[in-house]
Design an enzyme around this catalytic site. Structure first.
Site, PDB file in Angstrom:
ATOM      1  CD  GLU A  44      -2.957  -1.241   2.196  1.00 45.51           C
ATOM      2  OE1 GLU A  44      -2.829  -0.497   3.200  1.00 45.51           O
ATOM      3  OE2 GLU A  44      -3.931  -2.007   2.023  1.00 45.51           O
ATOM      4  CB  CYS A  53      -3.517  -6.516  -5.903  1.00 46.17           C
ATOM      5  SG  CYS A  53      -4.966  -5.458  -5.800  1.00 46.17           S
ATOM      6  CD  GLU A  55      -4.696 -10.952  -6.054  1.00 46.39           C
ATOM      7  OE1 GLU A  55      -4.086  -9.989  -5.540  1.00 46.39           O
ATOM      8  OE2 GLU A  55      -5.907 -11.141  -5.900  1.00 46.39           O
ATOM      9  CB  CYS A  93      -5.737  -9.125  -9.653  1.00 51.79           C
ATOM     10  SG  CYS A  93      -4.763  -7.984  -8.628  1.00 51.79           S
TER      11      CYS A  93
END
Ligand code: THU
Length: 138
Positions: A44, A53, A55, A93
């Site tokens: 983040e 993210c 993934e 994603c």
């Protein structure tokens, strides 16, 4: 690496998540055709939108190392890093998966940590009617 080991790799990397704003920890472990595994966690940012993210971290690590052929990905996540039920990858994603993966690509949703359990889904199931590189061909 078997499915349970792949899920365990996702659980392990989840603990590396940098998630001071959401306190939502996510881990992913991506299995390549050649047997290599790339892991990723969510990262983040105080400016929020640069957040990446788990993934995509895993995919971009793999692609940047020259890997483009993938078999499956295990994903897990939860508030405070606690897995409660399955974790569905976000739409962005899913689209990144779609760029590199064929219809038989599997997404393992980790559902519990101890003992490790998971659900198996396919890319067409979680991203039907998707936009693919083939749409750009004449
Ligand atoms: N997150 C992921 O890592 N993967 C997803 O597929 C959805 C959401 C992360 C982003 C953010 O750090 C946190 O989970 C809360 O949205």
């Amino acid at each position: 690496m078997n499915d349970f080991e792949l899920c365990q790799a996702a659980i392990d990397i989840m603990k590396k998540a940098y998630a001071p704003y959401s306190d939502y920890f996510v881990g992913a472990a991506l299995l390549c055709v050649d047997g290599r595994v790339f892991t990723g966690c969510n990262i983040e940012n105080a400016s929020y939108t640069p957040t990446v993210c788990a993934e995509r971290t895993a995919f971009f690590k793999a692609v940047s190392e020259g890997e483009r052929r993938f078999v499956k990905i295990a994903v897990c996540g939860g508030k405070h890093g606690e897995i409660v039920g399955s974790f569905p990858p976000c739409g962005v994603c899913r689209q990144v998966m779609s760029e590199f993966c064929t219809d038989d690509f599997e997404i393992l949703y980790v559902t519990s940590e101890s003992p490790v359990a998971f659900e198996t889904h396919t890319l067409p199931e979680i991203l039907p009617f998707r936009f693919t590189p083939s749409h750009l061909e004449s």
